[in-house]
Design a protein around this motif. Structure first.
Motif, PDB file in Angstrom:
ATOM      1  N   VAL A   1     -66.739  -8.131  25.597  1.00  0.00           N
ATOM      2  CA  VAL A   1     -66.321  -7.661  24.162  1.00  0.00           C
ATOM      3  C   VAL A   1     -65.774  -8.844  23.329  1.00  0.00           C
ATOM      4  N   ILE A   2     -66.116  -9.021  22.154  1.00  0.00           N
ATOM      5  CA  ILE A   2     -65.621 -10.198  21.164  1.00  0.00           C
ATOM      6  C   ILE A   2     -64.781  -9.526  19.899  1.00  0.00           C
ATOM      7  N   ILE A   3     -63.670 -10.107  19.899  1.00  0.00           N
ATOM      8  CA  ILE A   3     -63.122  -9.924  18.866  1.00  0.00           C
ATOM      9  C   ILE A   3     -62.961 -11.045  17.842  1.00  0.00           C
ATOM     10  N   GLU A   4     -63.075 -11.059  16.643  1.00  0.00           N
ATOM     11  CA  GLU A   4     -62.733 -12.051  15.781  1.00  0.00           C
ATOM     12  C   GLU A   4     -62.058 -11.862  14.549  1.00  0.00           C
ATOM     13  N   ILE A   5     -61.071 -12.638  14.168  1.00  0.00           N
ATOM     14  CA  ILE A   5     -60.133 -12.347  13.079  1.00  0.00           C
ATOM     15  C   ILE A   5     -60.249 -13.724  12.169  1.00  0.00           C
ATOM     16  N   ARG A   6     -60.664 -13.405  10.877  1.00  0.00           N
ATOM     17  CA  ARG A   6     -60.763 -14.374   9.857  1.00  0.00           C
ATOM     18  C   ARG A   6     -59.838 -14.377   8.618  1.00  0.00           C
ATOM     19  N   ASN A   7     -59.092 -15.423   8.457  1.00  0.00           N
ATOM     20  CA  ASN A   7     -58.297 -15.533   7.237  1.00  0.00           C
ATOM     21  C   ASN A   7     -59.176 -15.490   5.949  1.00  0.00           C
ATOM     22  N   ASP A   8     -59.258 -14.472   5.387  1.00  0.00           N
ATOM     23  CA  ASP A   8     -59.746 -14.225   3.988  1.00  0.00           C
ATOM     24  C   ASP A   8     -58.999 -14.189   2.811  1.00  0.00           C
ATOM     25  N   MET A   9     -57.577 -14.585   2.899  1.00  0.00           N
ATOM     26  CA  MET A   9     -56.648 -14.423   2.048  1.00  0.00           C
ATOM     27  C   MET A   9     -57.014 -15.546   0.879  1.00  0.00           C
ATOM     28  N   PRO A  10     -56.546 -15.352  -0.489  1.00  0.00           N
ATOM     29  CA  PRO A  10     -56.578 -16.372  -1.327  1.00  0.00           C
ATOM     30  C   PRO A  10     -56.032 -17.693  -0.967  1.00  0.00           C
ATOM     31  N   SER A  11     -56.602 -18.590  -1.802  1.00  0.00           N
ATOM     32  CA  SER A  11     -55.929 -20.193  -1.476  1.00  0.00           C
ATOM     33  C   SER A  11     -54.711 -20.240  -1.907  1.00  0.00           C
ATOM     34  N   ASN A  12     -53.865 -20.656  -1.166  1.00  0.00           N
ATOM     35  CA  ASN A  12     -52.336 -21.180  -1.530  1.00  0.00           C
ATOM     36  C   ASN A  12     -51.881 -21.874  -0.589  1.00  0.00           C
ATOM     37  N   ALA A  13     -50.599 -21.871  -0.432  1.00  0.00           N
ATOM     38  CA  ALA A  13     -49.684 -22.799   0.586  1.00  0.00           C
ATOM     39  C   ALA A  13     -49.779 -22.189   1.809  1.00  0.00           C
ATOM     40  N   TYR A  14     -49.938 -20.639   1.988  1.00  0.00           N
ATOM     41  CA  TYR A  14     -49.576 -19.956   2.986  1.00  0.00           C
ATOM     42  C   TYR A  14     -50.774 -19.915   4.109  1.00  0.00           C
ATOM     43  N   SER A  15     -50.456 -20.371   5.332  1.00  0.00           N
ATOM     44  CA  SER A  15     -51.369 -19.806   6.407  1.00  0.00           C
ATOM     45  C   SER A  15     -51.286 -18.512   6.769  1.00  0.00           C
TER      46      SER A  15
ATOM     47  N   THR B   1     -59.120  -0.598  26.977  1.00  0.00           N
ATOM     48  CA  THR B   1     -58.745  -1.796  26.902  1.00  0.00           C
ATOM     49  C   THR B   1     -58.153  -1.658  25.448  1.00  0.00           C
ATOM     50  N   THR B   2     -56.897  -2.083  25.203  1.00  0.00           N
ATOM     51  CA  THR B   2     -56.194  -1.944  23.878  1.00  0.00           C
ATOM     52  C   THR B   2     -55.586  -3.406  23.382  1.00  0.00           C
ATOM     53  N   TYR B   3     -55.722  -3.778  22.308  1.00  0.00           N
ATOM     54  CA  TYR B   3     -55.413  -4.847  21.712  1.00  0.00           C
ATOM     55  C   TYR B   3     -54.693  -4.722  20.354  1.00  0.00           C
ATOM     56  N   ASN B   4     -53.578  -5.248  20.208  1.00  0.00           N
ATOM     57  CA  ASN B   4     -52.736  -5.266  18.975  1.00  0.00           C
ATOM     58  C   ASN B   4     -52.460  -6.429  18.390  1.00  0.00           C
ATOM     59  N   CYS B   5     -52.159  -6.998  17.285  1.00  0.00           N
ATOM     60  CA  CYS B   5     -52.105  -8.185  16.685  1.00  0.00           C
ATOM     61  C   CYS B   5     -50.916  -7.985  15.491  1.00  0.00           C
ATOM     62  N   TYR B   6     -50.218  -8.889  15.604  1.00  0.00           N
ATOM     63  CA  TYR B   6     -49.191  -9.267  14.518  1.00  0.00           C
ATOM     64  C   TYR B   6     -49.656 -10.341  13.588  1.00  0.00           C
ATOM     65  N   MET B   7     -49.535  -9.883  12.317  1.00  0.00           N
ATOM     66  CA  MET B   7     -49.991 -10.710  11.489  1.00  0.00           C
ATOM     67  C   MET B   7     -48.834 -10.939  10.190  1.00  0.00           C
TER      68      MET B   7
ATOM     69  N   ARG C   1     -59.305  -0.537  20.584  1.00  0.00           N
ATOM     70  CA  ARG C   1     -59.017   0.244  21.688  1.00  0.00           C
ATOM     71  C   ARG C   1     -60.319   0.976  21.877  1.00  0.00           C
ATOM     72  N   GLY C   2     -60.802   0.670  23.175  1.00  0.00           N
ATOM     73  CA  GLY C   2     -62.227   0.950  23.820  1.00  0.00           C
ATOM     74  C   GLY C   2     -62.355   1.090  25.043  1.00  0.00           C
ATOM     75  N   SER C   3     -63.543   1.507  25.415  1.00  0.00           N
ATOM     76  CA  SER C   3     -63.925   1.697  26.865  1.00  0.00           C
ATOM     77  C   SER C   3     -65.306   1.209  27.123  1.00  0.00           C
TER      78      SER C   3
ATOM     79  N   ASP D   1     -68.471  -5.216  19.806  1.00  0.00           N
ATOM     80  CA  ASP D   1     -67.718  -6.328  19.232  1.00  0.00           C
ATOM     81  C   ASP D   1     -67.205  -5.915  18.026  1.00  0.00           C
ATOM     82  N   TRP D   2     -66.203  -6.430  17.540  1.00  0.00           N
ATOM     83  CA  TRP D   2     -65.362  -6.149  16.251  1.00  0.00           C
ATOM     84  C   TRP D   2     -65.022  -7.461  15.637  1.00  0.00           C
ATOM     85  N   TRP D   3     -65.482  -7.772  14.111  1.00  0.00           N
ATOM     86  CA  TRP D   3     -64.961  -8.688  13.168  1.00  0.00           C
ATOM     87  C   TRP D   3     -64.078  -8.057  12.327  1.00  0.00           C
TER      88      TRP D   3
END
Length: 132
Positions: free
Chosen positions: A27-41, A78-84, A98-100, A105-107
């Protein structure tokens, strides 16, 4: 004739791993930063329900973090959580998986108004899953 009980156990373990590896796709999980451009990552910290931590990651606009895994063959889920966190005001734990067996996959796309997801590939149509 020599009998090797541990050799049989090792061979059985290898055969089981090969079967699971063949029958249970990653299983593939991908998380992309599509926030507006500025000084923050985008700060990202993900973990599984077993508290397997995937480390801390800082993503600039347009960058992504991904990982792959196999569903737990014994437990079957399986379960995955992410703090952002983005800047000082946007902080949250999100359930990202959360899957079986047989789950796709999730993007994810992290945007200023929330977290969006698709199972149609990184260029698929995203749906808002969570707001900040």
């Amino acid at each position: 004739m020599v009998h090797c009980i541990s050799c049989k156990a090792t061979m059985a373990g290898w055969v089981w791993d090969a079967i699971v590896g063949y029958l249970v796709p990653d299983v593939i999980i991908e998380i992309r930063n599509d926030m507006p451009s500025n000084a923050y990552s985008l700060y990202l910290h993900c973990k599984s329900e077993k508290d397997d931590r995937l480390g801390e990651h800082w993503l600039a606009k347009g960058q992504h973090y991904s990982w792959d895994f196999k569903i737990n063959a014994v437990k079957g889920t399986t379960t995955y959580n992410c703090y952002m966190q983005w800047g000082n005001n946007k902080k949250k734990w999100f359930l990202v998986y959360r899957g079986s067996f047989g789950t796709d996959d999730w993007w994810y796309s992290v945007r200023q108004d929330g977290l969006y997801a698709t199972q149609d590939g990184p260029s698929g149509k995203y749906k808002k899953m969570y707001k900040w």
